[in-house]
Structure formats: C-alpha cells, structure tokens
Design a protein around this motif. Structure first.
Motif, PDB file in Angstrom:
ATOM      1  N   GLU A 206       0.832  -1.207   0.000  1.00 30.32           N
ATOM      2  CA  GLU A 206       0.000   0.000   0.000  1.00 30.32           C
ATOM      3  C   GLU A 206       0.867   1.257   0.000  1.00 30.32           C
ATOM      4  O   GLU A 206       0.542   2.250  -0.671  1.00 30.32           O
ATOM      5  N   ASP A 207       1.973   1.240   0.744  1.00 32.33           N
ATOM      6  CA  ASP A 207       2.883   2.394   0.736  1.00 32.33           C
ATOM      7  C   ASP A 207       3.465   2.616  -0.654  1.00 32.33           C
ATOM      8  O   ASP A 207       3.627   3.766  -1.101  1.00 32.33           O
ATOM      9  N   VAL A 296       1.814  -9.322  -8.246  1.00 30.05           N
ATOM     10  CA  VAL A 296       0.593  -9.730  -7.564  1.00 30.05           C
ATOM     11  C   VAL A 296       0.509  -9.074  -6.192  1.00 30.05           C
ATOM     12  O   VAL A 296      -0.550  -8.600  -5.768  1.00 30.05           O
ATOM     13  N   VAL A 297       1.651  -9.027  -5.476  1.00 33.71           N
ATOM     14  CA  VAL A 297       1.677  -8.365  -4.165  1.00 33.71           C
ATOM     15  C   VAL A 297       1.386  -6.883  -4.310  1.00 33.71           C
ATOM     16  O   VAL A 297       0.611  -6.296  -3.549  1.00 33.71           O
ATOM     17  N   LEU A 298       1.982  -6.247  -5.320  1.00 30.45           N
ATOM     18  CA  LEU A 298       1.807  -4.816  -5.518  1.00 30.45           C
ATOM     19  C   LEU A 298       0.364  -4.466  -5.865  1.00 30.45           C
ATOM     20  O   LEU A 298      -0.210  -3.513  -5.326  1.00 30.45           O
ATOM     21  N   GLU A 302      -6.431  -9.716  -4.860  1.00 28.89           N
ATOM     22  CA  GLU A 302      -7.854  -9.826  -5.124  1.00 28.89           C
ATOM     23  C   GLU A 302      -8.090 -10.865  -6.220  1.00 28.89           C
ATOM     24  O   GLU A 302      -7.179 -11.191  -6.984  1.00 28.89           O
ATOM     25  N   PRO A 303      -9.314 -11.396  -6.323  1.00 30.45           N
ATOM     26  CA  PRO A 303      -9.576 -12.432  -7.341  1.00 30.45           C
ATOM     27  C   PRO A 303      -9.182 -12.001  -8.750  1.00 30.45           C
ATOM     28  O   PRO A 303      -8.647 -12.810  -9.514  1.00 30.45           O
ATOM     29  N   SER A 304      -9.455 -10.740  -9.100  1.00 28.96           N
ATOM     30  CA  SER A 304      -9.119 -10.293 -10.452  1.00 28.96           C
ATOM     31  C   SER A 304      -7.614 -10.319 -10.689  1.00 28.96           C
ATOM     32  O   SER A 304      -7.147 -10.630 -11.785  1.00 28.96           O
ATOM     33  N   VAL A 305      -6.831 -10.011  -9.657  1.00 28.05           N
ATOM     34  CA  VAL A 305      -5.373 -10.006  -9.797  1.00 28.05           C
ATOM     35  C   VAL A 305      -4.847 -11.435  -9.909  1.00 28.05           C
ATOM     36  O   VAL A 305      -3.971 -11.731 -10.725  1.00 28.05           O
ATOM     37  N   LEU A 306      -5.380 -12.324  -9.059  1.00 30.16           N
ATOM     38  CA  LEU A 306      -4.949 -13.719  -9.129  1.00 30.16           C
ATOM     39  C   LEU A 306      -5.324 -14.330 -10.477  1.00 30.16           C
ATOM     40  O   LEU A 306      -4.562 -15.113 -11.055  1.00 30.16           O
ATOM     41  N   ARG A 307      -6.522 -13.983 -10.963  1.00 32.59           N
ATOM     42  CA  ARG A 307      -6.931 -14.455 -12.289  1.00 32.59           C
ATOM     43  C   ARG A 307      -5.978 -13.915 -13.349  1.00 32.59           C
ATOM     44  O   ARG A 307      -5.561 -14.639 -14.257  1.00 32.59           O
TER      45      ARG A 307
END
Length: 789
Positions: A206-207, A296-298, A302-307
């Motif tokens: 988040e930072d 992915v961490v950045l 969320e599901p959309s990111v994992l997808r």
C-alpha cells in the motif's frame, strides 16, 4: 507401454477444451441452481461412468471418462460449498433480515459504488468490500465460522483499510445475489471496530501504491496522473469521469484494469533484461516468476489479480516464448484449475473476458497475422493489426451484454494506443519500486512516462469524439448471444475472397458515406439549442446555452459523473460560468465532479438549505479541489448572459429559512430561464408544500417550457401546472425506476392541457430549440421536426 503422440505444429490441441467447457458449465449450474442441482449432476456423472466404460468406444472412451470424472469432482466441490453456504448461520440470519455482528478479514480494499440511491446518500458515499469471516454474533450467540461475505459500508471511515486487516462490523444481514458463494451481504452503517493491523507485506504494498499516486500527482497533469496508477495496478480513483467515459466509448477500458497483459508486460521486460545480460533459461524463469509474484503483491491479492496472474502466465510463456501448440491446453487447464479452486469466478464478467481475450489471441490472431503477412504486410504491422482485432471480436459479445453498446473504433484505438502502453507501464512499475529509496529518480521515471500517457489519452479522446464511435446494442444474454452469432457468421463468411471484398466495400461505404450523412441529417448538438435535458438516469442534469460559443450553465448534475460527462462532451461544452444545484440530494449532485473536471467553471451555486449535511460537505470539498467557489442563491436574484437570463423564484417563506433535511425537496431552487426558445421553468424536486409557497408568493410562473417537478412525481398540484400552462413538458427520469415516475396522473393532466411531453427515459437527451415563432423539442438522433410547434 502406451506412447502418447502430440499434435504436429499448426494443429490445434483441443483435448482439454471439452473438459474446460464441462467444468465451467457444471460450475455455473451448481452456482445458479444451488447445492441440489450440483448434487444431481455429481450423481449423474457417477451413474454414467460405468455405462461409458462398458461401451466399446476406443477413440473417445478415455476422454469421456476423464470428462465425467472431472464433472463429478466439480459438481461435488460446488455442491459442498453451496450447501455450506446455505446452512451458514449468517445466511440463515440474512433470510430473516437480522442484525448481526461479524468479525472478518478483508480480502480487498473498500471500493466506492457507482450510481446513487434516490433521495438519499450518493452511492459513492457507500463502498463495498469482500471479507472472509472469522466469527458471527447472531441472537446473542457468537459462533466461529468460515465463509465469505460482502459488506456495504460508509466510505469515509472505511476508506483507509486495506486487504488483510481484521475488523468487527455490525449491521443488517440481507441475502446476497444469486450465483455467488457468499453467505450474505451486511449493510453496515458505522465505522469499523476493533481494527487489526494489516500484514507487513500488505502495508508495504500500500505504501508503494501511495508513492506512485503522490508522485504522479506532483509530476503529471491530472488526467495522466490518474491514468498511470490505472495502467500499473488498476487504481482509477484519480481518473476524471469524462476520461473514463472516453475510454469506454473507444474500447480502451481494459487498459485500466489489471489483466494478463499487465503481467505479460512486466515479466516480458524482466526477461528481456535478463536475456540481454546473458542469463540462461533457469535464471530467466526464476526472474520472471519473482516479477510475477511481486506484481501480484503490488496490485493486491484480489480475485481479479490472481486471475490475471494465471492469464498473464499463459500470454507470457505460451505466446511470447513461441510455444503456440501449448497455449490452448494451458488456457483450458488454467480454466479448470481456477474454477476448481475458486468456483465463484464462473459468474464474473472479468473471468469470461480474460478467457475470451486469451482464446482470441491463441485461436485467431496467429492465423490472421500470417494471412496478412502472406499478402505483403510486414510482420510487426500484421501482428499489431491481428491482435487487437481478434481480441475485440471475441470479447465484443460479452462487452455488449454488459454495457449495451459496441465500439466501432476499438480496433483502431487499440492499434494506436497499444504500442505505448507497455513502456508507460514498465516506467510506472519501476517508479513504484524505487520511490521509497529515491523519490527524485521515481519522479524522473514518471516524467518519462508522461508523453506516452498523453498519447494514450489523446487516442481515447479523439476516438470517442468520432461520430458513431459506439452504437447501442441490446444488453443481457439476448444481446450478447445475437452479437456472438453475428461474429461467428462473419468469421465463416469471410473465409471467401468475394465475401471479404463485399464486406470491405460495405465498411468503406458506412465510414465514408453513411456516418457523415447521418451526422448531417441527425446533427447533435442541434444548431441553436437553448436547453438540453441530459439523460442521466433517475436524476436531473440540464444544460442552458448562454449565447457564447461552447459555454453553458449547468443545472444539477445527475447521480453519476459518467452520463453527465458524456452529455457535456456531446454538446462540446468547454466553459461553464455557473453550476446551479437546485438541492443536495444524490440524484442532483452526484455528477458534479464531471462538470468541474476538464473545463473552466466560474462558480457552484446552492440554495439556502445545506442538507443533507454529508452532501453539502462533499460538494464543497469537490469544488475546493477544483478551486471553484461555492456561492448562495436566494429568491429575487437575477443572473444575465448574452443569450440567457435566470430569475430565482424560490424557495419562499419558511422553506428559505429551514434547517431540516426533511425539507430538502421543497427547499429546491426554482428558477425561470429566459432563452431564445422562450421561458423555461426549472423546478428541481419541489413538492406540494414548496409549490403552495410558490403559488402564494404571486411570482410570475408562466413559461412555455416546464421541467416537470420531481421526475414527474404524483406530488405535483394541478394548480401549479395550470399557472405555468406549458407548451412543452420535459421530464428527466430514469428508465425502469422503482418509484413509479412519471405518474400517469401528471401525464394525463399535462395532456389535457395540450402540452407535448418529452421524457429522457424514452428519448435520451432532449434539446429545446427556437423554431419559427414557437419552439421544438428534438430528441438526440432524430431530425428536427418543424411541425412540433
């Protein structure tokens, strides 16, 4: 020993496709039909297994057995999850509408809702957040449970939370929408309690995201500063609403959502650097894997990111590394794996769009690119043409089903914008990574991304401005299916040379003749317009010409920024000397940011009642952010422009001095506008008490055009209509609204008076223009009808 033979180059490997289709279909059936349907499908798969084994089908038997086993596993998994959801304590409480207390961990950041709730809080004041449950407190009993739920929360006190934080929330449980493995939706009305700290890696991410946002605001213009976080991590919170509308019209919205393309760009850049320095296959694979995990961490788990991580891996390793034969099996295998792990993806539009786009790149783009190259088109240009064309063709039915429109400029816009998206994204990611250690270097990287961002914005702006850039299409299953059938027919027909020549000729005729002629026959904006009632849905948004070029006064802004931004864009308004808000309800002030963004605005005018207080605070904050003053208006004031005079007639009497939020409608500013098309009475949402005060004041209410109060509500006295005696009645109202607007009683009264009625829910934007000795109302897309006088 049996040796498996693999297909030769150029032959599609379709072996996993039936399994993926069956997995998706079974998952959908279980989600939409419930655990009973899933159980029936599982039993059916078990029953069919021995029947298939007993049949002497050598070629297809093993494949059918594998599909049946997979169908049974899928149905069992969905059935177990659906049954657990159906008997969940929170789900049972939602059936009764009970108040509950939940302890949960956020799986995503709170996201503001779009739209508005009538006469109440603007939807942007409410956010939605998905959570994983830890415990539920119902009827005095606390139960430790798992499962997922949706929280509808007030935006401000929840805004700063991020994924991974545990909170306690209290609210009323309601049933979730069908087709989702959610236990309930909980309507929360206050700040979270017992807020836990986020995981360290989430705090760091988040930072980093905030560092990118702040650096972009410092170095870039407002539009580019909003676009860069959108390209990098899908954060469009800083993007002006009119830019969002331009991207939707031009078919570039996918650029602002985290997708497999983002991951392919980032990982591809890492691979390129590693290969340049001479790294071998293993270091390259490890480097790409680290970059993918870091992204992915950045972007957030969320599901959309994992997808997107899975789809990005497909694009990168199957296409960029030249393994076309494995692309389709990898895609099918990824669909199977994702649906087994997260069956809720089966009903999401994002998942369907990702799969369709990737399939288009795998199935269509290589062949189209080769065909173009065989006809003399250079390889790079052939790929640049084939990729966006294939992706647009296969995703267009889904987009049409969701949005109700089809972009005709999407392929060209993507062709022009696509080459500069990659460098801008790479520079943005690099700036995000280095900002904690070297802010000046991060600023330099963002500055280098500036020209690319401005080009993409210019492409979106000019593409959206093309006449007929997007055409309306039926939404929902019918619209999507019909467009898919049309696309399939085109694919079949275009295999013939004569058909291609005919279609090319038709496209040229449409582009060169039909669209320009239509724009001349059905011009918009209508020359000489005095008033336009914008189609903003269930709300008011009106535009009054001042007599100066591309300048207009705006009266109310609708519930949502996007429709208002699009209306002003169509009218080509660049300067707004005054934004007049009749009152502060959500459906009249929700789109104010669209008016203030990207054009010169002199002031925002409000009435004497500052209620609801939340809306007053938000209007002032939005105006302050755009350095626009907020000024009061009261009865008796007059405002002048070369082609427009505004006389403020109300509120009158006690309503002008009220401090009660209950009086918000009756304290609406009532204004009479004198225009070249005649007098126009603008009434806001004034109801019976306000109308009585207005009639008792003795003000001259006669007008040729009436903006019917309160969207045609039945709470309009015939005495007011008789005093006004309008020739034209304009009703700003949303299609299919739940409030019974407009009332048949009011419509009947207006018809008996001889007034011609025009409604935005039926006509879209409505323009009032002077015509001879009278006036005409012209609906957008229709020719001027001089008989309407």
């Amino acid at each position: 020993m049996k040796v498996t033979s693999y297909p030769r180059t150029g032959v599609l490997d379709l072996r996993l496709v039936p399994a993926a289709v069956v997995t998706w279909a079974v998952t959908l059936a279980g989600l939409l039909g419930g655990w009973g349907v899933a159980a029936a499908l599982a039993i059916a798969a078990v029953v069919l297994l021995p029947l298939v084994r007993a049949r002497r089908i050598r070629r297809w038997r093993n494949g059918l057995l594998a599909v049946l086993v997979l169908a049974g596993i899928t149905a069992t998994g969905v059935g177990v999850r659906a049954h657990s959801t159906a008997v969940h304590p929170l789900h049972l409480a939602a059936q009764q509408g009970d108040r509950v207390e939940v302890r949960a961990s956020l799986t995503s950041r709170p996201k503001p809702l779009r739209g508005a709730s009538y006469g109440a809080r603007r939807a942007q004041d409410r956010s939605v957040v998905q959570v994983r449950l830890r415990s539920v407190h119902v009827d005095g009993r606390r139960t430790a449970v798992g499962g997922r739920a949706l929280l509808l929360v007030p935006t401000e006190p929840w805004r700063s939370l991020i994924a991974g934080q545990e909170v306690t929330a209290t609210g009323r449980a309601v049933p979730p929408r069908g087709g989702e493995l959610l236990t309930a939706a909980v309507q929360v009305g206050r700040a979270p309690e017992q807020v836990g700290p986020p995981p360290g890696w989430q705090r760091i991410a988040e930072d980093l995201r905030e560092g990118l946002r702040s650096t972009s605001r410092t170095v870039l213009g407002p539009e580019a500063a909003g676009l860069l976080p959108g390209l990098v991590v899908g954060d469009t919170g800083l993007l002006p609403p009119e830019v969002v509308e331009q991207f939707e019209t031009s078919g570039l919205t996918h650029l602002m959502a985290v997708s497999g393309a983002n991951l392919a760009i980032v990982c591809g850049a890492v691979l390129l650097v590693l290969r340049v320095v001479g790294a071998g296959p293993v270091p390259c694979a490890l480097g790409a894997g680290v970059a993918m995990a870091g992204f992915v961490v950045l972007a957030g788990p969320e599901p959309s990111v994992l997808r997107a991580a899975v789809m990005g891996a497909i694009t990168l390793f199957a296409l960029a590394l030249g393994r076309e034969r494995s692309a389709l099996p990898t895609l099918a295998g990824s669909v199977i794996g994702l649906l087994l792990l997260a069956p809720g993806l089966a009903t999401t539009a994002g998942f369907a769009l990702s799969v369709a786009a990737t399939a288009g790149l795998v199935l269509l783009a290589p062949g189209w690119s080769a065909a173009l190259h065989a006809r003399g088109v250079p390889v790079g240009l052939a790929e640049a043409l084939a990729v966006p064309a294939a992706a647009h063709l296969v995703t267009a039915p889904l987009v049409a089903a969701i949005s109700g429109q089809v972009s005709l400029v999407a392929v060209l816009a993507n062709l022009l914008a696509g080459p500069l998206v990659a460098p801008a994204t790479v520079l943005g990611v690099a700036a995000t990574v280095v900002v904690p250690w070297c802010a000046p270097l991060a600023g330099a990287l963002v500055w280098l991304a500036g020209p690319e961002l401005e080009w993409v914005l210019a492409v979106a702006r000019h593409s959206a401005a093309v006449p007929g850039a997007a055409v309306d299409w039926p939404s929902g299953v019918v619209g999507g299916t019909s467009l898919a059938v049309l696309a399939l027919v085109l694919l079949i027909v275009l295999r013939g040379r004569i058909a291609r020549l005919v279609l090319t000729s038709l496209v040229l005729v449409v582009v060169v003749v039909v669209i320009p002629v239509r724009h001349q026959v059905f011009p918009w904006p209508v020359p000489g317009w005095s008033l336009v009632a914008c189609d903003v849905g269930q709300g008011d948004g009106l535009v009054l010409a001042t007599g100066r070029d591309r300048e207009a006064v705006v009266v109310d802004t609708g519930p949502d920024p996007a429709p208002m931004a699009e209306c002003l864009r169509r009218l080509r308004i660049r300067s707004v000397p005054l934004v007049l808000l009749t009152h502060l309800h959500a459906d009249h002030v929700g789109g104010i940011s669209a008016v203030l963004s990207g054009r010169q605005v002199g002031a925002v005018a409000v009435g004497p009642l500052g209620e609801p207080a939340w809306a007053a605070r938000e209007v002032r904050a939005t105006a302050r952010a755009h350095r626009t003053p907020v000024v009061p208006l009261r009865a008796g004031q007059r405002l002048r422009w070369p082609g427009l005079v505004l006389d403020v007639l109300g509120p009158r009497g006690a309503l002008a001095r009220s401090d009660s939020a209950e009086d918000a409608n009756d304290a609406s500013l009532v204004v009479k506008a004198t225009t070249p098309a005649g007098r126009v009475l603008l009434t806001g949402d004034v109801a019976l008490p306000g109308q009585a005060a207005l009639l008792a004041s003795g003000a001259d209410l006669r007008a040729e055009v009436l903006k019917v109060p309160h969207h045609g509500s039945r709470f309009t006295t015939p005495r007011l209509l008789a005093r006004v005696r309008p020739q034209l009645a304009v009703i700003s109202v949303g299609a299919g609204n739940d409030y019974g607007h407009p009332s048949p009683l009011i419509l009947g009264e207006l018809q008996r008076m001889g007034a011609r009625i025009h409604r935005t829910d039926q006509a879209g934007d409505i323009a009032v223009v002077p015509e001879g000795q009278g006036r005409a109302a012209v609906e957008r897309g229709d020719p001027l009808r001089p008989d309407e006088r």
